[in-house]
Design a protein around this motif. Structure first.
Motif, mmCIF file in Angstrom:
data_model
loop_
_atom_site.group_PDB
_atom_site.id
_atom_site.type_symbol
_atom_site.label_atom_id
_atom_site.label_comp_id
_atom_site.label_asym_id
_atom_site.label_seq_id
_atom_site.Cartn_x
_atom_site.Cartn_y
_atom_site.Cartn_z
ATOM 1 N N ARG A 10 0.852 -1.193 0.000
ATOM 2 C CA ARG A 10 0.000 0.000 0.000
ATOM 3 C C ARG A 10 0.884 1.237 0.000
ATOM 4 O O ARG A 10 1.927 1.246 0.633
ATOM 5 C CB ARG A 10 -0.883 0.013 1.271
ATOM 6 C CG ARG A 10 -1.818 1.223 1.355
ATOM 7 C CD ARG A 10 -2.160 1.563 2.789
ATOM 8 N NE ARG A 10 -0.970 1.749 3.603
ATOM 9 C CZ ARG A 10 -0.205 2.840 3.583
ATOM 10 N NH1 ARG A 10 -0.528 3.870 2.847
ATOM 11 N NH2 ARG A 10 0.895 2.914 4.326
ATOM 12 N N LEU A 87 2.238 16.888 -2.227
ATOM 13 C CA LEU A 87 1.398 16.546 -1.079
ATOM 14 C C LEU A 87 -0.094 16.442 -1.377
ATOM 15 O O LEU A 87 -0.908 16.401 -0.450
ATOM 16 C CB LEU A 87 1.641 17.548 0.065
ATOM 17 C CG LEU A 87 3.032 17.493 0.691
ATOM 18 C CD1 LEU A 87 3.172 18.506 1.805
ATOM 19 C CD2 LEU A 87 3.354 16.099 1.230
ATOM 20 N N GLU A 88 -0.469 16.417 -2.608
ATOM 21 C CA GLU A 88 -1.882 16.191 -2.931
ATOM 22 C C GLU A 88 -2.021 15.762 -4.378
ATOM 23 O O GLU A 88 -1.095 15.929 -5.172
ATOM 24 C CB GLU A 88 -2.734 17.434 -2.626
ATOM 25 C CG GLU A 88 -2.370 18.672 -3.401
ATOM 26 C CD GLU A 88 -3.161 18.843 -4.689
ATOM 27 O OE1 GLU A 88 -4.016 17.989 -4.982
ATOM 28 O OE2 GLU A 88 -2.887 19.807 -5.413
ATOM 29 N N CYS A 143 -4.599 8.772 -2.180
ATOM 30 C CA CYS A 143 -3.822 9.789 -1.462
ATOM 31 C C CYS A 143 -4.749 10.401 -0.422
ATOM 32 O O CYS A 143 -5.875 10.780 -0.733
ATOM 33 C CB CYS A 143 -3.363 10.839 -2.471
ATOM 34 S SG CYS A 143 -2.661 12.325 -1.746
ATOM 35 N N PRO A 181 7.640 4.900 0.624
ATOM 36 C CA PRO A 181 6.867 6.137 0.737
ATOM 37 C C PRO A 181 7.548 7.305 0.018
ATOM 38 O O PRO A 181 8.782 7.409 0.020
ATOM 39 C CB PRO A 181 6.829 6.392 2.245
ATOM 40 C CG PRO A 181 7.000 5.048 2.865
ATOM 41 C CD PRO A 181 7.904 4.297 1.932
ATOM 42 N N LEU A 183 7.702 10.343 0.919
ATOM 43 C CA LEU A 183 8.488 11.197 1.825
ATOM 44 C C LEU A 183 9.846 10.572 2.140
ATOM 45 O O LEU A 183 10.813 11.279 2.417
ATOM 46 C CB LEU A 183 7.713 11.462 3.124
ATOM 47 C CG LEU A 183 6.401 12.235 2.983
ATOM 48 C CD1 LEU A 183 5.860 12.628 4.366
ATOM 49 C CD2 LEU A 183 6.560 13.490 2.126
HETATM 50 C C1 LIG Z 1 -4.052 10.937 8.669
HETATM 51 C C2 LIG Z 1 -3.175 11.068 7.450
HETATM 52 C C3 LIG Z 1 -3.064 12.292 6.825
HETATM 53 C C4 LIG Z 1 -2.261 12.445 5.683
HETATM 54 N N1 LIG Z 1 -2.202 13.645 5.034
HETATM 55 C C5 LIG Z 1 -1.485 13.762 3.904
HETATM 56 C C6 LIG Z 1 -1.468 14.975 3.158
HETATM 57 O O1 LIG Z 1 -2.098 15.978 3.493
HETATM 58 N N2 LIG Z 1 -0.745 15.012 2.021
HETATM 59 C C7 LIG Z 1 -0.032 13.929 1.596
HETATM 60 O O2 LIG Z 1 0.596 14.002 0.542
HETATM 61 N N3 LIG Z 1 -0.030 12.778 2.276
HETATM 62 C C8 LIG Z 1 -0.741 12.670 3.411
HETATM 63 N N4 LIG Z 1 -0.757 11.484 4.088
HETATM 64 C C9 LIG Z 1 0.040 10.343 3.586
HETATM 65 C C10 LIG Z 1 1.349 10.180 4.329
HETATM 66 O O3 LIG Z 1 2.268 11.176 3.952
HETATM 67 C C11 LIG Z 1 1.897 8.792 4.019
HETATM 68 O O4 LIG Z 1 0.987 7.845 4.508
HETATM 69 C C12 LIG Z 1 3.275 8.555 4.657
HETATM 70 O O5 LIG Z 1 4.216 9.424 4.115
HETATM 71 C C13 LIG Z 1 3.741 7.115 4.469
HETATM 72 O O6 LIG Z 1 3.704 6.782 3.098
HETATM 73 P P1 LIG Z 1 2.870 5.558 2.556
HETATM 74 O O7 LIG Z 1 1.409 5.819 2.893
HETATM 75 O O8 LIG Z 1 3.119 5.510 1.084
HETATM 76 O O9 LIG Z 1 3.348 4.335 3.269
HETATM 77 C C14 LIG Z 1 -1.543 11.334 5.198
HETATM 78 C C15 LIG Z 1 -1.657 10.086 5.866
HETATM 79 C C16 LIG Z 1 -2.470 9.955 6.961
HETATM 80 C C17 LIG Z 1 -2.592 8.598 7.616
#
Ligand SMILES: Cc1cc2nc3c(=O)[nH]c(=O)nc-3n(C[C@H](O)[C@H](O)[C@H](O)COP(=O)(O)O)c2cc1C
Length: 218
Positions: A10, A87-88, A143, A181, A183
């Motif tokens: 995922r 981020l989006e 996302c 991920p 990030l």
């Molecule tokens: C509650 C929550 C809020 C998040 N908000 C954002 C966000 O605003 N923008 C974004 O790009 N990712 C967002 N994410 C994704 C995280 O950045 C991401 O889950 C994390 O970096 C780990 O990466 P992966 O999900 O690919 O394992 C969010 C994830 C969660 C669980």
């Protein structure tokens, strides 16, 4: 896809191809979300599906505004690095879903919620995680966008004031899923070792040897 494969593979996906999500696939994903556990079987969630490009665009503009504000938390090279993060994926996703929580569902006394009223929101997060994993198993990327002012988004979607916006999700068919991920790939953050987050018997009592895992983590 097998459960652990879906868990490890995922990803939070920010790049989508042009394909639409078939209606029956979206149905399967939503039904998986609706089968999450919930406090007192409260099922406090709703899923508002947004396909309108106009609405998506309005919300994407709000996110850009919030992102600029958030960039103010960083200076110099950190700020540049932050601004380079993706981020989006609101406009590029064929489907956006606003996931909300209705705290009044189930009446004033929900079994198991007496001392922790916030378990309604926790339940809604369980539904989102189910949705995320089911989407992955079906080859759909998601996302989660939290970089927004929930009250402004609620106004746009005509969500009543007493309802909580928990997650704004963007779904589409990615060309591929990243192994790690975003990030982490961008050098922003790495995964904390499992041994750092598991305690034994009391707070901060960490493992003295590596924790055995059944399979290779990504
Ligand atoms: C509650 C929550 C809020 C998040 N908000 C954002 C966000 O605003 N923008 C974004 O790009 N990712 C967002 N994410 C994704 C995280 O950045 C991401 O889950 C994390 O970096 C780990 O990466 P992966 O999900 O690919 O394992 C969010 C994830 C969660 C669980």
């Amino acid at each position: 896809m097998e459960l652990f494969e879906a868990i490890y593979r995922r990803r939070d996906v920010r790049d989508f191809g042009p394909d639409e999500i078939p209606r029956e696939t979206l149905g399967i994903i939503l039904d998986a979300a609706h089968h999450a556990g919930s406090v007192g079987f409260m099922q406090p969630w709703n899923f508002t599906i947004i396909r309108s490009q106009e609405t998506q665009s309005t919300i994407a503009d709000l996110v850009a505004e919030e992102n600029n504000k958030a960039a103010g938390n960083y200076i110099g090279i950190e700020r540049e690095k932050y601004l380079s993060l993706h981020l989006e994926a609101i406009r590029s996703a064929p489907v956006n879903i606003a996931v909300t929580c209705d705290s009044s569902r189930g009446g004033p006394h929900v079994a198991g919620r007496n001392t922790m009223p916030e378990t309604d929101v926790y339940s809604t997060c369980c539904a989102i995680q189910n949705l995320w994993l089911a989407a992955r198993a079906e080859g759909v990327g998601m996302c989660w966008v939290s970089l927004l002012d929930p009250e402004r988004v609620k106004e746009i979607l005509e969500i009543p004031p007493e309802i909580t916006l928990v997650g704004y999700l963007c779904l589409g068919i990615p060309e591929y899923f990243e192994d790690r991920p975003h990030l982490e790939q961008q050098g922003w953050k790495t995964r904390t070792p499992l041994e750092e987050v598991v305690f034994y018997e009391s707070w901060n009592q960490k493992a003295t040897e590596p924790i055995q895992t059944v399979r290779e983590n990504s």
